[in-house]
Design a protein around this motif. Sequence first.
Motif, PDB file in Angstrom:
ATOM      1  N   LEU A 131     -85.815 -36.428  34.952  1.00 26.65           N
ATOM      2  CA  LEU A 131     -86.686 -35.314  34.607  1.00 26.65           C
ATOM      3  C   LEU A 131     -86.721 -35.070  33.102  1.00 26.65           C
ATOM      4  CD1 LEU A 131     -85.401 -32.951  37.421  1.00 26.65           C
ATOM      5  CD2 LEU A 131     -87.751 -33.796  37.245  1.00 26.65           C
ATOM      6  N   ILE A 141     -87.933 -32.102  30.551  1.00 26.76           N
ATOM      7  CA  ILE A 141     -88.456 -30.763  30.279  1.00 26.76           C
ATOM      8  C   ILE A 141     -89.218 -30.865  28.963  1.00 26.76           C
ATOM      9  CG2 ILE A 141     -87.949 -28.319  29.993  1.00 26.76           C
ATOM     10  CD1 ILE A 141     -85.287 -28.803  31.442  1.00 26.76           C
ATOM     11  N   ALA A 188     -87.572 -27.944  36.726  1.00 24.55           N
ATOM     12  CA  ALA A 188     -86.638 -29.070  36.790  1.00 24.55           C
ATOM     13  C   ALA A 188     -85.618 -28.867  37.904  1.00 24.55           C
ATOM     14  CB  ALA A 188     -85.932 -29.239  35.447  1.00 24.55           C
TER      15      ALA A 188
END
Length: 364
Positions: free
Chosen positions: A82, A84, A71
Motif C-alpha cells: 500500500l 499512502i 490503508a
Amino acid sequence: MAIPLPDGLATPVLVVDPDVLDRNISRMAEASRTRGFALRPHAKAHKCVQIADRQLQAGARGLSVATLGEAEAFARAGVDDLFIAYPVWPDADKAQRLRRLADDVALRVGVESVEGAQQLGKAVQGSARPVEVLVEVDSGSRRTGVQPLHAGEVGKAAADAGLNVGGVFTFPGHGYGHDAQARERAARDEERTLGEASQVLRDLGLDVRVVSGGSTPTVGQWQPGAVNELRPGVYVFNDATQLAIGTCGVEDLALCAVATVISVPAADRFVLDLGSKTLGSDRSSWVTGHGYLPQFPQGTVTSLWEHHAVVRLPEGVQGPRLGALVAVVPNHICTPVNLADELVVVRDREVIDRWQVTARGANT
C-alpha cells in the motif's frame, strides 16, 4: 451506459455494471503492461475490496490510497502492498497506527517537507519493517509537493530520519481540461518534473526506484521514460467529468446513482429522490449541472438539495412518469462512493451482488 434497471430497487442507490467495470480494469491493466508501467491504482475512487481484488488479479502491483484509514481498511482485507499517496503529518495517534500498519504490510508514505520527513521518521521508529517514502513533487497542480530542485532537501531529511527513500511521485491534476492538449501538457510536465527531481535525488546518492505519476485524464498521454509507475483511480467507473472532457465514452460509464421520480411539476421538469447526500455536490467548469442523465442526455440536473434533484428537459422531450427509475452519473465519483454503504451490482435487470464500501468514511 445501458444498465437495465431492475424493478424494486430501494432508491437512492449506487448501481454498478460489472461487465463495464471489468472491461475498464482490463483495458487499463493491458495498457500499463504493454507500455512498461507498473500499475498502482488509487483505491479512493471505489473503496471496495471486491474491486481492489479485480485490479490486483489483473496485474496491479499494489494499491494507492489517500488516507491512513483507507490503508488500514484494505490491509484488514488482505492487501499487503500500500502507498499512502499523501503527505501524512503523524500525530501521536497516527504514529501508533503507522507502526502497526508497517508491521503488517509493505508500506509507502508520501513526504513533501523536511519537517514532515523528520516527523514521519520519529513516528515509525521501531516498526518491524522499514517504511519507504516517496518525495512529492508539484508538476503543475499547485496543491502539495515541492519544486523539483528542492526534492533533494526532503529526500536527504527522510534518509537522515531513518526512512527508506524510494523515489518521487506527483499528481498531474492540471490535466483536467476540455482538450487533449491540456492532458498532453500535463503529462509532459509530469515527466519533466519527476525526471528532474529523480536526478536531484540520485546526485545525493539516493536510490530512485519508483517514479510515480499518472491520473485518469492523462491516460493515453503517457510515454515510457522518466515515469515507471501509474496511479489512476476514477477509470474503474468513470464519471460525468471524464465524459465531458473526453477521456471516456458513454459506454465506459460503470456506475450510476439510481433515483425515483417523486414529482412532475411541469412538462419540462421532474424531481428525483436523491441529492447531495447521495451525489455529492461537486461542480466543475466542464460539466453542465449536477450529473449526467443517460436516459435523458439533453436534460440537466439544475438544482440539488440534500434529498432532492430537479431536472429540466428541453422543449419537446418527453419526461418520465411518477415512480419511474432514473439513472444519474455523478460529476465526480469518489464522493458518492464515500457516502454509500454498498454498491449494488446489476446485470440483465437482476441484482447479482452487493458489495460493501469497505473504506467508507475512512478519512483520517
